[in-house]
Design an enzyme around this catalytic site. Structure first.
Site, PDB file in Angstrom:
ATOM      1  N   GLY A  11       0.832  -1.214   0.000  1.00  0.00           N
ATOM      2  CA  GLY A  11       0.000   0.000   0.000  1.00  0.00           C
ATOM      3  C   GLY A  11       0.861   1.256   0.000  1.00  0.00           C
ATOM      4  O   GLY A  11       1.893   1.291   0.657  1.00  0.00           O
ATOM      5  N   ARG A  72       0.978  -4.834  -6.030  1.00  0.00           N
ATOM      6  CA  ARG A  72       0.974  -6.109  -5.321  1.00  0.00           C
ATOM      7  C   ARG A  72       1.369  -7.143  -6.366  1.00  0.00           C
ATOM      8  O   ARG A  72       0.796  -7.181  -7.451  1.00  0.00           O
ATOM      9  CB  ARG A  72      -0.402  -6.371  -4.710  1.00  0.00           C
ATOM     10  CG  ARG A  72      -0.734  -5.287  -3.668  1.00  0.00           C
ATOM     11  CD  ARG A  72      -1.594  -5.777  -2.534  1.00  0.00           C
ATOM     12  NE  ARG A  72      -1.358  -4.996  -1.323  1.00  0.00           N
ATOM     13  CZ  ARG A  72      -1.976  -3.850  -1.017  1.00  0.00           C
ATOM     14  NH1 ARG A  72      -2.854  -3.333  -1.838  1.00  0.00           N
ATOM     15  NH2 ARG A  72      -1.704  -3.229   0.110  1.00  0.00           N
ATOM     16  N   ASP A 103       4.680  -5.149   6.238  1.00  0.00           N
ATOM     17  CA  ASP A 103       5.205  -6.479   6.579  1.00  0.00           C
ATOM     18  C   ASP A 103       5.163  -7.461   5.400  1.00  0.00           C
ATOM     19  O   ASP A 103       6.022  -8.332   5.285  1.00  0.00           O
ATOM     20  CB  ASP A 103       4.499  -7.049   7.817  1.00  0.00           C
ATOM     21  CG  ASP A 103       3.053  -7.389   7.547  1.00  0.00           C
ATOM     22  OD1 ASP A 103       2.338  -6.527   7.004  1.00  0.00           O
ATOM     23  OD2 ASP A 103       2.624  -8.504   7.875  1.00  0.00           O
ATOM     24  N   THR A 126       3.595   2.461   6.041  1.00  0.00           N
ATOM     25  CA  THR A 126       2.194   2.047   5.888  1.00  0.00           C
ATOM     26  C   THR A 126       1.364   2.933   6.802  1.00  0.00           C
ATOM     27  O   THR A 126       1.787   3.242   7.924  1.00  0.00           O
ATOM     28  CB  THR A 126       1.979   0.563   6.259  1.00  0.00           C
ATOM     29  OG1 THR A 126       0.586   0.354   6.539  1.00  0.00           O
ATOM     30  CG2 THR A 126       2.750   0.128   7.488  1.00  0.00           C
ATOM     31  N   ASP A 128      -1.110   2.212   8.426  1.00  0.00           N
ATOM     32  CA  ASP A 128      -1.709   1.473   9.546  1.00  0.00           C
ATOM     33  C   ASP A 128      -0.867   1.454  10.820  1.00  0.00           C
ATOM     34  O   ASP A 128      -1.376   1.147  11.895  1.00  0.00           O
ATOM     35  CB  ASP A 128      -1.978   0.022   9.132  1.00  0.00           C
ATOM     36  CG  ASP A 128      -3.099  -0.065   8.112  1.00  0.00           C
ATOM     37  OD1 ASP A 128      -3.974   0.818   8.144  1.00  0.00           O
ATOM     38  OD2 ASP A 128      -3.078  -0.991   7.293  1.00  0.00           O
ATOM     39  N   ASP A 130       1.097  -0.744  11.802  1.00  0.00           N
ATOM     40  CA  ASP A 130       1.057  -2.076  12.437  1.00  0.00           C
ATOM     41  C   ASP A 130       2.355  -2.867  12.221  1.00  0.00           C
ATOM     42  O   ASP A 130       2.313  -4.082  12.027  1.00  0.00           O
ATOM     43  CB  ASP A 130      -0.150  -2.868  11.917  1.00  0.00           C
ATOM     44  CG  ASP A 130      -0.152  -2.987  10.401  1.00  0.00           C
ATOM     45  OD1 ASP A 130       0.670  -2.324   9.746  1.00  0.00           O
ATOM     46  OD2 ASP A 130      -0.981  -3.735   9.862  1.00  0.00           O
ATOM     47  N   ARG A 163     -26.561  14.775  17.003  1.00  0.00           N
ATOM     48  CA  ARG A 163     -26.574  13.437  16.434  1.00  0.00           C
ATOM     49  C   ARG A 163     -25.383  12.598  16.867  1.00  0.00           C
ATOM     50  O   ARG A 163     -24.355  13.128  17.262  1.00  0.00           O
ATOM     51  CB  ARG A 163     -26.551  13.536  14.916  1.00  0.00           C
ATOM     52  CG  ARG A 163     -27.877  13.170  14.346  1.00  0.00           C
ATOM     53  CD  ARG A 163     -27.908  13.336  12.861  1.00  0.00           C
ATOM     54  NE  ARG A 163     -29.249  13.763  12.488  1.00  0.00           N
ATOM     55  CZ  ARG A 163     -29.555  14.372  11.374  1.00  0.00           C
ATOM     56  NH1 ARG A 163     -28.614  14.676  10.515  1.00  0.00           N
ATOM     57  NH2 ARG A 163     -30.794  14.696  11.116  1.00  0.00           N
ATOM     58  N   ARG A 172      -7.507  -2.624   9.132  1.00  0.00           N
ATOM     59  CA  ARG A 172      -8.140  -3.939   9.004  1.00  0.00           C
ATOM     60  C   ARG A 172      -7.760  -4.852  10.159  1.00  0.00           C
ATOM     61  O   ARG A 172      -8.564  -5.599  10.662  1.00  0.00           O
ATOM     62  CB  ARG A 172      -7.744  -4.572   7.663  1.00  0.00           C
ATOM     63  CG  ARG A 172      -8.944  -5.023   6.880  1.00  0.00           C
ATOM     64  CD  ARG A 172      -8.561  -5.479   5.496  1.00  0.00           C
ATOM     65  NE  ARG A 172      -8.491  -4.371   4.565  1.00  0.00           N
ATOM     66  CZ  ARG A 172      -7.712  -4.340   3.484  1.00  0.00           C
ATOM     67  NH1 ARG A 172      -6.933  -5.343   3.201  1.00  0.00           N
ATOM     68  NH2 ARG A 172      -7.728  -3.308   2.689  1.00  0.00           N
ATOM     69  N   ALA A 187     -13.432  11.695  20.629  1.00  0.00           N
ATOM     70  CA  ALA A 187     -14.498  10.704  20.398  1.00  0.00           C
ATOM     71  C   ALA A 187     -15.055  10.185  21.721  1.00  0.00           C
ATOM     72  O   ALA A 187     -14.370  10.172  22.744  1.00  0.00           O
ATOM     73  CB  ALA A 187     -13.954   9.538  19.582  1.00  0.00           C
ATOM     74  N   GLU A 223     -11.984  -0.221  10.632  1.00  0.00           N
ATOM     75  CA  GLU A 223     -12.711  -1.048   9.650  1.00  0.00           C
ATOM     76  C   GLU A 223     -12.682  -2.544   9.989  1.00  0.00           C
ATOM     77  O   GLU A 223     -13.601  -3.273   9.642  1.00  0.00           O
ATOM     78  CB  GLU A 223     -12.157  -0.825   8.239  1.00  0.00           C
ATOM     79  CG  GLU A 223     -10.704  -1.219   8.073  1.00  0.00           C
ATOM     80  CD  GLU A 223     -10.173  -0.986   6.664  1.00  0.00           C
ATOM     81  OE1 GLU A 223      -8.992  -0.682   6.530  1.00  0.00           O
ATOM     82  OE2 GLU A 223     -10.940  -1.121   5.710  1.00  0.00           O
TER      83      GLU A 223
HETATM   84  P1  ADP Z   1       2.503  -4.430   2.554  1.00  0.00           P
HETATM   85  O1  ADP Z   1       3.966  -4.445   2.277  1.00  0.00           O
HETATM   86  O2  ADP Z   1       1.939  -3.053   2.580  1.00  0.00           O
HETATM   87  O3  ADP Z   1       2.163  -5.261   3.775  1.00  0.00           O
HETATM   88  P2  ADP Z   1       1.462  -6.566   0.812  1.00  0.00           P
HETATM   89  O4  ADP Z   1       1.114  -7.473   1.914  1.00  0.00           O
HETATM   90  O5  ADP Z   1       0.510  -6.406  -0.316  1.00  0.00           O
HETATM   91  O6  ADP Z   1       1.761  -5.083   1.309  1.00  0.00           O
HETATM   92  O7  ADP Z   1       2.873  -7.072   0.220  1.00  0.00           O
HETATM   93  C1  ADP Z   1       3.494  -6.380  -0.844  1.00  0.00           C
HETATM   94  C2  ADP Z   1       4.151  -7.371  -1.784  1.00  0.00           C
HETATM   95  O8  ADP Z   1       5.168  -8.090  -1.075  1.00  0.00           O
HETATM   96  C3  ADP Z   1       3.237  -8.451  -2.343  1.00  0.00           C
HETATM   97  O9  ADP Z   1       2.495  -8.032  -3.454  1.00  0.00           O
HETATM   98  C4  ADP Z   1       4.246  -9.509  -2.741  1.00  0.00           C
HETATM   99  O10 ADP Z   1       4.871  -9.185  -3.964  1.00  0.00           O
HETATM  100  C5  ADP Z   1       5.277  -9.397  -1.629  1.00  0.00           C
HETATM  101  N1  ADP Z   1       4.967 -10.390  -0.593  1.00  0.00           N
HETATM  102  C6  ADP Z   1       4.028 -10.339   0.376  1.00  0.00           C
HETATM  103  N2  ADP Z   1       4.026 -11.457   1.124  1.00  0.00           N
HETATM  104  C7  ADP Z   1       4.994 -12.251   0.619  1.00  0.00           C
HETATM  105  C8  ADP Z   1       5.485 -13.560   0.939  1.00  0.00           C
HETATM  106  N3  ADP Z   1       4.975 -14.275   1.946  1.00  0.00           N
HETATM  107  N4  ADP Z   1       6.498 -14.041   0.195  1.00  0.00           N
HETATM  108  C9  ADP Z   1       7.013 -13.339  -0.825  1.00  0.00           C
HETATM  109  N5  ADP Z   1       6.592 -12.122  -1.187  1.00  0.00           N
HETATM  110  C10 ADP Z   1       5.604 -11.574  -0.488  1.00  0.00           C
END
Ligand code: ADP
Length: 322
Positions: A11, A72, A103, A126, A128, A130, A163, A172, A187, A223
């Site tokens: 993201g 992604r 992550d 990110t 989030d 997290d 209201r 998420r 809030a 969410e």
């Molecule tokens: P974020 O990095 O924001 O958590 P994603 O979970 O969509 O976003 O992960 C980003 C990209 O990292 C994925 O589209 C994929 O290419 C790669 N990725 C995610 N998880 C794995 C995994 N378990 N093994 C290999 N590549 C991964």
């Protein structure tokens, strides 16, 4: 080390550009050439990359999103995809990689570094927040301030019409945005995935507040709250108490926008730290800021470690809400 690659993945988050700028400029000062990789791992696999220098990152510190774009990429989850990415790195003489993302991005980076002789450093970005190993992720502060601005506007209407408003924010798996926005926005309550939501208790609290003279309230819902999204929770509350309510889902407006000063500063620190880590041979790690210190933690901590909501902030919110 003479050449490194940089990519943004997963993201998008405000401040990614400030991080790219910091990494490119600090690397150049160290005599390292930087290659910008488009659309995260997807661009790495197909060799969609180009050298980027200090002038190439001019005028981006204030821009949200990412000039390198993000994607992604399912293919990178398989070893064959990562093998293609490694071949591209070899072809272009790229020795190190800075992966900016969450992550998921770090899971990919870890598998990549385990299987091939590549040096990877992650930078947490990110909205989030997290990701363990850093107090804040790049983009979180901007997202909180964007959501806060929206809540301040909603508050005007909530007050004028007496209201109850349910405002759904992103998160998420986690309630970091909800907690900070909830506290800063005054809030009545926050509903987050980390804490079980009891609708009866919430209704009792709302009823009590209104009986004691409160005429408008804002409930911030993450969410991913287990009791459902804001619409579902609002319906459950309507079934129990006679109070007019409205729902507002903030959605993707929280993702983009001009990064705040805090995000730009964090991004600048961590972009420089990522280059330094690569130069020191501290690869396989994520750079982060904990209690004001820039530190490196193993990439795997980003998904095996725990990051909990600040209990004191939750206490403050409860104390001041009514
Ligand atoms: P974020 O990095 O924001 O958590 P994603 O979970 O969509 O976003 O992960 C980003 C990209 O990292 C994925 O589209 C994929 O290419 C790669 N990725 C995610 N998880 C794995 C995994 N378990 N093994 C290999 N590549 C991964």
């Amino acid at each position: 080390m003479e050449k490194i690659g940089i990519l943004t993945s997963g993201g998008d988050a405000p401040g990614m550009n400030a991080c790219i700028r910091a990494a490119v400029r600090s690397a150049e000062i160290q005599g390292i050439q930087v290659v910008g990789i488009m659309r995260g791992y997807a661009g790495l696999i197909v060799g969609d990359l180009a050298p980027v220098d200090r002038r190439g990152v001019a005028n981006i510190i204030q821009r949200g999103g990412t000039i390198l774009e993000t994607a992604r990429c399912e293919e990178f989850k398989a070893r064959e995809g990562r093998a293609k990415a490694f071949a591209v790195m070899q072809e272009h003489g790229i020795e190190g990689l800075i992966a900016i993302g969450g992550d998921g991005t770090f899971r990919g980076a870890k598998s990549f570094a385990d299987e091939f002789p590549v040096k990877v450093v992650g930078v947490p970005a990110t909205i989030d927040n997290d990701v363990p190993g850093t107090d804040y992720t790049i983009g979180f502060d901007t997202a909180v301030n964007t959501a806060l601005e929206a809540i301040d506007r909603i508050r005007d209407t909530a007050f004028s019409h007496e209201r109850l408003f349910f405002v759904e924010v992103m998160g998420r798996q986690s309630g970091f945005i909800a907690l900070e926005v909830g506290l800063a926005g005054g809030a009545e309550a926050i509903l987050v995935p980390e804490i079980p939501t009891d609708i009866e208790t919430l209704c009792h609290q709302l009823d009590h507040s209104f009986r004691s003279g409160k005429r408008s309230s804002i409930i911030v819902v993450a969410e991913g709250d287990k009791a459902g999204g804001a619409f579902s929770i609002a319906n459950k509350v309507r079934e129990r108490i006679k109070m007019e309510s409205r729902v507002c889902v903030l959605g993707h407006i929280q993702r983009g926008g001009t990064p705040t000063a805090r995000d730009r500063i964090l991004a600048s620190k961590l972009g420089v730290a990522a280059v330094e880590a690569l130069l020191k041979g501290q690869d396989g790690c994520m750079v982060g800021e904990v209690k004001g210190d820039v530190i490196c933690t193993p990439l795997s901590t980003s998904w095996t470690g725990a990051k909990t909501l600040d209990g004191y902030l939750i206490h403050l919110l409860d104390l001041l809400a009514h």
